[in-house]
Design a protein around this motif. Structure first.
Motif, PDB file in Angstrom:
ATOM      1  N   LEU A 404       0.829  -1.214   0.000  1.00 21.21           N
ATOM      2  CA  LEU A 404       0.000   0.000   0.000  1.00 21.21           C
ATOM      3  C   LEU A 404       0.863   1.264   0.000  1.00 21.21           C
ATOM      4  CD1 LEU A 404      -2.801  -1.017   2.535  1.00 21.21           C
ATOM      5  CD2 LEU A 404      -3.071  -0.659   0.086  1.00 21.21           C
ATOM      6  N   ASN A 405       1.962   1.207   0.757  1.00 20.16           N
ATOM      7  CA  ASN A 405       2.860   2.374   0.813  1.00 20.16           C
ATOM      8  C   ASN A 405       3.487   2.654  -0.546  1.00 20.16           C
ATOM      9  OD1 ASN A 405       2.399   2.888   3.507  1.00 20.16           O
ATOM     10  ND2 ASN A 405       4.095   1.598   4.212  1.00 20.16           N
ATOM     11  N   GLN A 406       3.910   1.551  -1.223  1.00 21.55           N
ATOM     12  CA  GLN A 406       4.500   1.728  -2.552  1.00 21.55           C
ATOM     13  C   GLN A 406       3.468   2.320  -3.523  1.00 21.55           C
ATOM     14  OE1 GLN A 406       6.031  -2.098  -3.653  1.00 21.55           O
ATOM     15  NE2 GLN A 406       7.847  -1.931  -2.294  1.00 21.55           N
ATOM     16  N   HIS A 407       2.240   1.772  -3.428  1.00 13.24           N
ATOM     17  CA  HIS A 407       1.183   2.292  -4.299  1.00 13.24           C
ATOM     18  C   HIS A 407       0.884   3.766  -3.991  1.00 13.24           C
ATOM     19  CE1 HIS A 407      -2.258   2.185  -6.931  1.00 13.24           C
ATOM     20  NE2 HIS A 407      -3.077   2.555  -5.931  1.00 13.24           N
ATOM     21  N   GLN A 408       0.858   4.060  -2.662  1.00 11.44           N
ATOM     22  CA  GLN A 408       0.599   5.453  -2.249  1.00 11.44           C
ATOM     23  C   GLN A 408       1.730   6.365  -2.701  1.00 11.44           C
ATOM     24  OE1 GLN A 408       0.049   5.883   1.914  1.00 11.44           O
ATOM     25  NE2 GLN A 408      -0.636   8.012   1.800  1.00 11.44           N
ATOM     26  N   LYS A 409       2.974   5.856  -2.623  1.00 11.00           N
ATOM     27  CA  LYS A 409       4.121   6.639  -3.071  1.00 11.00           C
ATOM     28  C   LYS A 409       4.027   6.943  -4.562  1.00 11.00           C
ATOM     29  CE  LYS A 409       9.169   6.627  -2.956  1.00 11.00           C
ATOM     30  NZ  LYS A 409      10.374   5.850  -2.581  1.00 11.00           N
ATOM     31  N   ALA A 410       3.637   5.890  -5.331  1.00 11.80           N
ATOM     32  CA  ALA A 410       3.506   6.095  -6.777  1.00 11.80           C
ATOM     33  C   ALA A 410       2.425   7.136  -7.062  1.00 11.80           C
ATOM     34  CB  ALA A 410       3.169   4.764  -7.459  1.00 11.80           C
ATOM     35  N   LEU A 411       1.307   7.027  -6.324  1.00 10.86           N
ATOM     36  CA  LEU A 411       0.236   8.007  -6.519  1.00 10.86           C
ATOM     37  C   LEU A 411       0.692   9.422  -6.147  1.00 10.86           C
ATOM     38  CD1 LEU A 411      -2.837   6.018  -5.126  1.00 10.86           C
ATOM     39  CD2 LEU A 411      -2.323   6.536  -7.520  1.00 10.86           C
ATOM     40  N   THR A 412       1.482   9.502  -5.047  1.00 10.90           N
ATOM     41  CA  THR A 412       1.986  10.819  -4.615  1.00 10.90           C
ATOM     42  C   THR A 412       2.886  11.428  -5.678  1.00 10.90           C
ATOM     43  OG1 THR A 412       1.886  10.110  -2.317  1.00 10.90           O
ATOM     44  CG2 THR A 412       3.250  12.033  -2.796  1.00 10.90           C
ATOM     45  N   GLU A 413       3.777  10.580  -6.246  1.00  9.67           N
ATOM     46  CA  GLU A 413       4.667  11.059  -7.296  1.00  9.67           C
ATOM     47  C   GLU A 413       3.873  11.525  -8.514  1.00  9.67           C
ATOM     48  OE1 GLU A 413       7.350   7.876  -8.033  1.00  9.67           O
ATOM     49  OE2 GLU A 413       8.555   8.229  -6.193  1.00  9.67           O
ATOM     50  N   GLN A 414       2.848  10.726  -8.861  1.00 12.34           N
ATOM     51  CA  GLN A 414       2.016  11.132  -9.999  1.00 12.34           C
ATOM     52  C   GLN A 414       1.312  12.470  -9.727  1.00 12.34           C
ATOM     53  OE1 GLN A 414      -0.673   7.921 -10.859  1.00 12.34           O
ATOM     54  NE2 GLN A 414       0.975   6.489 -11.477  1.00 12.34           N
ATOM     55  N   ALA A 415       0.836  12.593  -8.469  1.00 15.91           N
ATOM     56  CA  ALA A 415       0.166  13.847  -8.108  1.00 15.91           C
ATOM     57  C   ALA A 415       1.121  15.021  -8.188  1.00 15.91           C
ATOM     58  CB  ALA A 415      -0.412  13.732  -6.696  1.00 15.91           C
ATOM     59  N   GLN A 416       2.393  14.808  -7.716  1.00 22.84           N
ATOM     60  CA  GLN A 416       3.381  15.874  -7.814  1.00 22.84           C
ATOM     61  C   GLN A 416       3.668  16.237  -9.260  1.00 22.84           C
ATOM     62  OE1 GLN A 416       6.710  14.328  -5.616  1.00 22.84           O
ATOM     63  NE2 GLN A 416       5.814  14.849  -3.604  1.00 22.84           N
ATOM     64  N   GLN A 417       3.799  15.218 -10.094  1.00 22.81           N
ATOM     65  CA  GLN A 417       4.042  15.479 -11.522  1.00 22.81           C
ATOM     66  C   GLN A 417       2.870  16.263 -12.133  1.00 22.81           C
ATOM     67  OE1 GLN A 417       6.729  14.946 -13.341  1.00 22.81           O
ATOM     68  NE2 GLN A 417       7.849  14.034 -11.591  1.00 22.81           N
ATOM     69  N   LEU A 418       1.669  15.840 -11.756  1.00 20.81           N
ATOM     70  CA  LEU A 418       0.490  16.535 -12.281  1.00 20.81           C
ATOM     71  C   LEU A 418       0.454  17.998 -11.822  1.00 20.81           C
ATOM     72  CD1 LEU A 418      -2.229  13.765 -11.849  1.00 20.81           C
ATOM     73  CD2 LEU A 418      -1.302  14.628 -14.010  1.00 20.81           C
ATOM     74  N   ASN A 419       0.843  18.214 -10.523  1.00 21.47           N
ATOM     75  CA  ASN A 419       0.873  19.596 -10.012  1.00 21.47           C
ATOM     76  C   ASN A 419       1.886  20.438 -10.769  1.00 21.47           C
ATOM     77  OD1 ASN A 419      -1.130  19.316  -8.081  1.00 21.47           O
ATOM     78  ND2 ASN A 419       0.296  18.567  -6.514  1.00 21.47           N
ATOM     79  N   ILE A 420       3.081  19.801 -11.018  1.00 18.58           N
ATOM     80  CA  ILE A 420       4.122  20.533 -11.764  1.00 18.58           C
ATOM     81  C   ILE A 420       3.627  20.869 -13.168  1.00 18.58           C
ATOM     82  CG2 ILE A 420       6.431  20.338 -12.757  1.00 18.58           C
ATOM     83  CD1 ILE A 420       7.154  18.575 -10.316  1.00 18.58           C
TER      84      ILE A 420
END
Length: 682
Positions: A404-420
């Motif tokens: 779950l943490n890995q999945h959450q990390k991937a989602l967080t990274e995607q969210a950061q990329q989307l924000n950028i």
């Protein structure tokens, strides 16, 4: 002779006769004035002590007063001292019975208190009584115990007393050399204390020892020294012993007349305070002197007197009294020991009972511990099984949590990329809106006006006399559009990522002259003077194209807001490691409210004195370009008094940047990019 070394204890540091009188008077005065009971007891003891060498009867009187007051106050330490002083007075008068009684009362109290210095004094005094009875077997251990206690207490005065008295025992036993050893050991201590009284007595004792060795010449030397000190001290009590010692020396030397004179003088002084010991010894030596001179009648008289005093002092009652006091003391000591033994037995019984209780308690505790250990062991086994199951479940949960943490990390990274990406898109969208706004509003107007002029001229409807004016308008409009496009493209390029300055040394005056030539037609059309006062030798370090655009915008801005007859002046000076460039005009000035908007993020534009329009990008672009080159820009202005725009540029290139520029040739891509930029600007 024997009494001399026994009296040492009772006399403290010596005083001369005038000093004694002054001291006695001071003590009496303080006694009359003080209301403190403890201090009164101390003063009575001091007065008792001072009178020992003057009048032993007065010593007893003050001692009894101290005893009565100390008993009333319940002060054991001062009561023991009062007993001791009173006993000393009785001893000096030869009343052994009462002296022994007071000495033992003092000893009993001091043993309870346990003060080694006071105990030393009591043992010394009781030793004196035994020595007076010629009981050297009892006296010597008491003196040595007194010496040991005084040494423990580091009481040098009582140490010297004990040493003198030990020497006296050996002197009485006829061991003159051994007596001299102790006397000579005591003398330096007394000299170190500057104890005149002690030195006097030690000198007399040493003289007595030399008399015993029949060395009367040496004895007379010591007696003469002692006699001088006794006269200085004004002590008749000590002078009695000195004169009797000298009489003994002269008798041994066969000088009977001198012996008789000294003996009779000693006898007269002894009669003054009725000391039985002194009278007995003086009577004995006068008997011997008169017998040696052949005067048997006087010899018999003093022999009878000697026997009378001797019977008075050494009767059985005195010996019995000493024995009784000793028996009382020893009985009290045995009773104390018995009490201690009984207390110790009771303590041992209690310890045995406590030990039994402890043993029972220990056995019970061991059984309880064993039971608890068994229960704990069984509990541990059960707990171990449960822990094993929990561990397996925890591992499973951990694996799931990790996924779950890995999945959450991937989602967080995607969210950061989307924000950028969102921020980039927003920025690009803002640039796009700005570009379209400028193109649609600021460029469309001049281009439509140019189109209309060109259409009119193409139709040939423009009179010949007005064609020159229309051509000037076309040139001016075309120049404004080009400058507006330059600012627009430069501003757009400055918003792009990767845009960087290319700092190099550049002559500021040349750049200023170039812009002045470019803007001179516009300034001339408004009758405005442009002045360049920049030092030709002053250089800055910045991107040349950026600085050219900054100067052009600031000069153009100054022209825009000046009226006919005004002046725009360019100056520069070196300040620290920066070049300060100023563009000053004498135009209409700027309000504080407008100054706050000039270098803001949003564009701000206002019409000039000739109704000129602007894109609102010029000053914002100047701020970006100046800051890209490591400087800063600001404005100083007041309405109606003109404006001064100032900006700073580095004076020189840093060493590391220079080296990089020299050693690193530009890449083909950079060359192409710069060429493209120059083409766009052209």
């Amino acid at each position: 002779m024997l009494l001399l070394f026994l009296t040492r204890l009772f006399l403290l540091i010596s005083l001369t006769q005038p000093q004694q009188k002054i001291l006695i008077q001071d003590l009496k005065t303080e006694l009359d004035q003080t209301e403190d009971v403890t201090r009164k007891i101390e003063l009575y003891c001091e007065l008792s002590k001072v009178h020992k060498s003057i009048n032993p009867k007065t010593t007893i009187s003050y001692g009894n007063k101290a005893v009565a007051l100390a008993q009333k106050a319940g002060d054991d330490k001062l009561l023991a001292q009062a007993y001791n002083e009173t006993g000393s007075g009785h001893y000096l008068l030869g009343d052994i019975d009462k002296a022994v009684q007071f000495y033992y009362m003092a000893l009993r109290i001091r043993e309870k208190l346990g003060d080694p210095s006071d105990l030393s004094a009591s043992y010394n005094n009781i030793g004196n009584v035994y020595a007076d009875q010629h009981n050297h077997k009892e006296a010597l251990p008491l003196y040595k115990k007194s010496l040991s206690l005084a040494t423990t207490a580091q009481d040098t005065l009582r140490m010297s007393s004990a040493l003198s008295n030990i020497g006296g025992v050996y002197l009485d036993q006829g061991k003159y050399d051994l007596a001299l050893v102790y006397y000579r050991e005591a003398l330096p201590i007394q000299e170190g204390l500057d104890d005149k009284q002690g030195i006097l007595i030690s000198l007399i004792n040493i003289g007595e020892a030399y008399n015993g060795k029949n060395d009367y010449q040496t004895a007379l030397t010591y007696f003469n020294k002692a006699h001088q000190i006794a006269n200085n001290l004004g002590s008749p009590h000590d002078e009695v012993y000195v004169l009797r010692g000298k009489a003994e020396s002269y008798l041994k030397a066969g000088k009977y007349e001198k012996a008789l004179d000294n003996a009779l003088a000693s006898m007269e002084l002894a009669k003054a305070y009725e000391g039985k010991y002194v009278l007995k010894e003086n009577a004995a030596i006068l008997d011997r002197i008169y017998a040696a001179m052949g005067n048997y009648e006087m010899a018999h008289h003093y022999l009878t007197l000697h026997m009378a005093y001797n019977d008075s002092l050494h009767n059985e009652r005195a010996a019995d009294r000493i024995a009784q006091e000793r028996v009382k003391y020893e009985t009290a000591q045995k009773d104390k020991e018995n009490l201690l033994l009984r207390a110790e037995q009771e303590l041992n019984l209690r310890k045995l009972e406590q030990r039994s209780i402890v043993q029972y308690f220990t056995v019970a505790l061991l059984l309880l511990v064993c039971a608890m250990a068994y229960v704990f062991f069984r509990g541990r086994q059960h707990q171990s099984r449960i822990n094993k199951l929990l561990t397996q479940k925890n591992e499973l949960i951990m694996h799931k949590n990790e996924a779950l943490n890995q999945h959450q990390k991937a989602l967080t990274e995607q969210a950061q990329q989307l924000n950028i990406q969102k921020e980039k898109l927003t920025q690009l969208n803002t640039i796009k809106d700005k570009l379209f706004s400028v193109i649609a509003h600021d460029l469309r107007g001049p281009l439509v006006a140019l189109k209309g002029l060109l259409h009119v001229m193409a139709m040939g409807k423009v009179p010949a006399d007005k064609q020159e004016g229309l051509f000037n308008s076309l040139v001016k409009g075309q120049q404004n559009v080009l400058w507006m496009l330059d600012n627009l493209f430069d501003w757009a390029r400055a918003q792009m990522e990767g845009f960087e300055a290319d700092p190099k040394p550049l002559p500021l005056r040349e750049l200023a002259d170039e812009n002045i030539r470019l803007l001179q037609p516009v300034a001339s059309s408004k009758d405005i003077v442009l002045e360049n006062k920049i030092d030709p030798n002053l250089t800055g370090c910045a991107d040349k194209e950026m600085v050219r655009l900054v100067l052009r915008n600031l000069i153009s801005n100054g022209i825009k807001f000046c009226k006919a007859g005004d002046t725009v002046t360019l100056t520069a000076k070196l300040k620290n490691d920066f070049v300060l460039v100023s563009v000053k005009d004498t135009g209409i000035g700027i309000t504080q409210e407008v100054q706050k908007k000039l270098f803001g993020g949003s564009s701000y534009s206002s019409r000039g004195t000739a109704n000129e329009k602007g894109s609102g990008l010029g000053l914002a672009l100047c701020k970006d370009f100046v800051e890209h080159n490591g400087g800063s820009i600001w404005v100083e202005s007041m309405p109606g008094k003109g404006s001064t725009f100032l900006f700073t540029l580095p004076h020189t290139v840093k060493a590391e940047e220079d080296e990089d520029e020299i050693n690193t040739p530009p890449s083909p891509e950079e060359t192409e990019e710069k060429t493209a930029e120059q083409l766009q600007l052209a």
